[in-house]
Design a protein around this motif. Structure first.
Motif, PDB file in Angstrom:
ATOM      1  N   TYR A  87      45.300  28.143  38.455  1.00  0.00           N
ATOM      2  CA  TYR A  87      44.576  29.300  37.912  1.00  0.00           C
ATOM      3  C   TYR A  87      43.959  28.951  36.562  1.00  0.00           C
ATOM      4  O   TYR A  87      42.835  29.355  36.267  1.00  0.00           O
ATOM      5  N   THR A 135      32.757  36.295  39.310  1.00  0.00           N
ATOM      6  CA  THR A 135      33.863  37.030  39.935  1.00  0.00           C
ATOM      7  C   THR A 135      33.528  38.509  40.154  1.00  0.00           C
ATOM      8  O   THR A 135      34.393  39.273  40.585  1.00  0.00           O
ATOM      9  N   PRO A 162      40.132  40.555  45.491  1.00  0.00           N
ATOM     10  CA  PRO A 162      41.481  39.979  45.459  1.00  0.00           C
ATOM     11  C   PRO A 162      42.518  40.860  46.167  1.00  0.00           C
ATOM     12  O   PRO A 162      42.473  42.085  46.066  1.00  0.00           O
ATOM     13  N   GLN A 185      46.807  41.217  46.880  1.00  0.00           N
ATOM     14  CA  GLN A 185      48.151  40.763  46.553  1.00  0.00           C
ATOM     15  C   GLN A 185      48.795  40.153  47.793  1.00  0.00           C
ATOM     16  O   GLN A 185      48.515  40.590  48.917  1.00  0.00           O
ATOM     17  N   ARG A 226      48.066  40.069  37.607  1.00  0.00           N
ATOM     18  CA  ARG A 226      47.156  40.596  36.590  1.00  0.00           C
ATOM     19  C   ARG A 226      47.038  39.618  35.407  1.00  0.00           C
ATOM     20  O   ARG A 226      45.936  39.267  34.982  1.00  0.00           O
ATOM     21  N   LEU A 285      43.787  37.868  37.323  1.00  0.00           N
ATOM     22  CA  LEU A 285      42.738  38.886  37.181  1.00  0.00           C
ATOM     23  C   LEU A 285      42.157  38.905  35.774  1.00  0.00           C
ATOM     24  O   LEU A 285      40.936  38.778  35.600  1.00  0.00           O
ATOM     25  N   GLU A 286      43.014  39.072  34.797  1.00  0.00           N
ATOM     26  CA  GLU A 286      42.494  39.226  33.424  1.00  0.00           C
ATOM     27  C   GLU A 286      41.732  37.992  32.955  1.00  0.00           C
ATOM     28  O   GLU A 286      40.615  38.127  32.451  1.00  0.00           O
ATOM     29  N   ILE A 344      38.423  40.150  36.104  1.00  0.00           N
ATOM     30  CA  ILE A 344      38.405  41.009  37.295  1.00  0.00           C
ATOM     31  C   ILE A 344      39.164  42.295  36.970  1.00  0.00           C
ATOM     32  O   ILE A 344      40.346  42.230  36.600  1.00  0.00           O
ATOM     33  N   VAL A 357      41.515  45.259  37.064  1.00  0.00           N
ATOM     34  CA  VAL A 357      42.777  45.318  37.796  1.00  0.00           C
ATOM     35  C   VAL A 357      42.705  46.313  38.965  1.00  0.00           C
ATOM     36  O   VAL A 357      43.358  46.132  40.002  1.00  0.00           O
ATOM     37  N   ARG A 370      40.522  46.561  41.022  1.00  0.00           N
ATOM     38  CA  ARG A 370      39.929  45.970  42.227  1.00  0.00           C
ATOM     39  C   ARG A 370      40.964  45.270  43.117  1.00  0.00           C
ATOM     40  O   ARG A 370      40.704  44.970  44.282  1.00  0.00           O
ATOM     41  N   LEU A 371      42.122  44.992  42.543  1.00  0.00           N
ATOM     42  CA  LEU A 371      43.162  44.318  43.340  1.00  0.00           C
ATOM     43  C   LEU A 371      43.646  45.238  44.450  1.00  0.00           C
ATOM     44  O   LEU A 371      43.996  46.389  44.196  1.00  0.00           O
ATOM     45  N   ARG A 417      46.524  46.201  46.275  1.00  0.00           N
ATOM     46  CA  ARG A 417      47.947  46.002  46.036  1.00  0.00           C
ATOM     47  C   ARG A 417      48.762  46.136  47.298  1.00  0.00           C
ATOM     48  O   ARG A 417      48.390  46.852  48.229  1.00  0.00           O
TER      49      ARG A 417
END
Ligand code: PGA
Length: 244
Positions: A44, A58, A63, A65, A85, A89-90, A94, A96, A98-99, A101
């Motif tokens: 990452y 991005t 994304p 989980q 996150r 993501l951060e 991106i 959060v 948008r994840l 979960r």
């Protein structure tokens, strides 16, 4: 299945980050399932470097989980949501929200799993599944035995996973006993699968994953049957000659 053996963890991470960046260059709106664990952390960081150099964007990335402990609030330091996150993501800008979960903060795990499945289906499945390898052969929390039809579901963690996760949190007693996991069906159907394996402790299970008979006792062995799997290992995990 393709096996790439990099000299060390850093080289493995650079190789993996390049492979992920290639997917995002080709398809900026790719749906990608994101693992936690120690193995992908350097990947990452490398990916963030490529992002900062402008190699991909991005803004459209979708994304998902991969798994989550059951019963922890999202702000618990052990929550995989928080881990994704902070590490993915951060740093990649991106939002959060948008994840997608796998919501472990629920009294209705079945409903949380079905909501997740609906989102995966709506995305048309995963373009890329980034995966680590459990020391017991699990993929996500598809614990042994898990067959290729295993759905997204609530699982009881095995003793092996409780022990290995205990290292993240300072003791086995701090590891939740139940989790939600993305099912094997979604993972095996991903258009591309990237399995990252690092360190001597993974040698034996990587050998079984790649070369031993396919069995629910080693859920990762089902990757042998998937056409678009790239295993990126370091020499510590695969010291022998590449078998093909
Ligand atoms: P690790 O975990 O990356 O910390 O080794 C992998 C896994 O359990 O799937």
């Amino acid at each position: 299945m393709q096996l790439i053996v990099a000299d060390d963890h850093e080289a493995m991470s650079r190789e993996a980050a390049r492979a992920i960046a290639e997917v995002l260059k080709r398809k900026p709106g790719a749906s990608i399932v994101i693992p936690t664990g120690n193995t992908p952390l350097q990947t990452y960081r490398e990916l963030v470097q490529l992002y900062k150099r402008g190699e991909f964007t991005t803004a459209q990335l979708r994304p998902f989980q991969l798994d989550e402990y059951l019963g922890l609030p999202a702000d618990d330091s052990r929550s995989f949501f928080g881990w994704v996150r902070r590490t993915f993501l951060e740093p990649l800008d991106i939002p959060v929200e948008r994840l997608i979960r796998l919501n472990g903060e629920t009294d209705e795990p079945e409903a949380a799993c079905r909501a997740y499945d609906a989102a995966v289906q709506q995305a048309g499945g995963f373009d890329l599944a980034i995966l680590g390898l459990g020391s017991n052969g699990h993929l996500a929390f598809n614990e042994p035995p898990s067959d290729p039809q295993s759905p997204t579901r609530r699982v009881a963690l095995t003793e092996a996973s409780i022990t290995s996760d205990g290292a993240y949190w300072g003791g086995r007693e701090l590891v939740p006993r139940y989790a939600l996991t993305c099912g094997m069906t979604h993972l095996l159907a991903a258009l591309q699968i990237l399995l990252l394996v690092s360190g001597q402790a993974k040698q034996a299970i990587l050998e079984k994953t790649i070369s031993a008979p396919i069995t629910p006792e080693v859920p990762a062995s089902y990757l042998q049957q998937s056409p678009n799997v790239v295993v990126i290992a370091d020499k510590a995990a695969w010291p022998q000659a590449v078998p093909y």
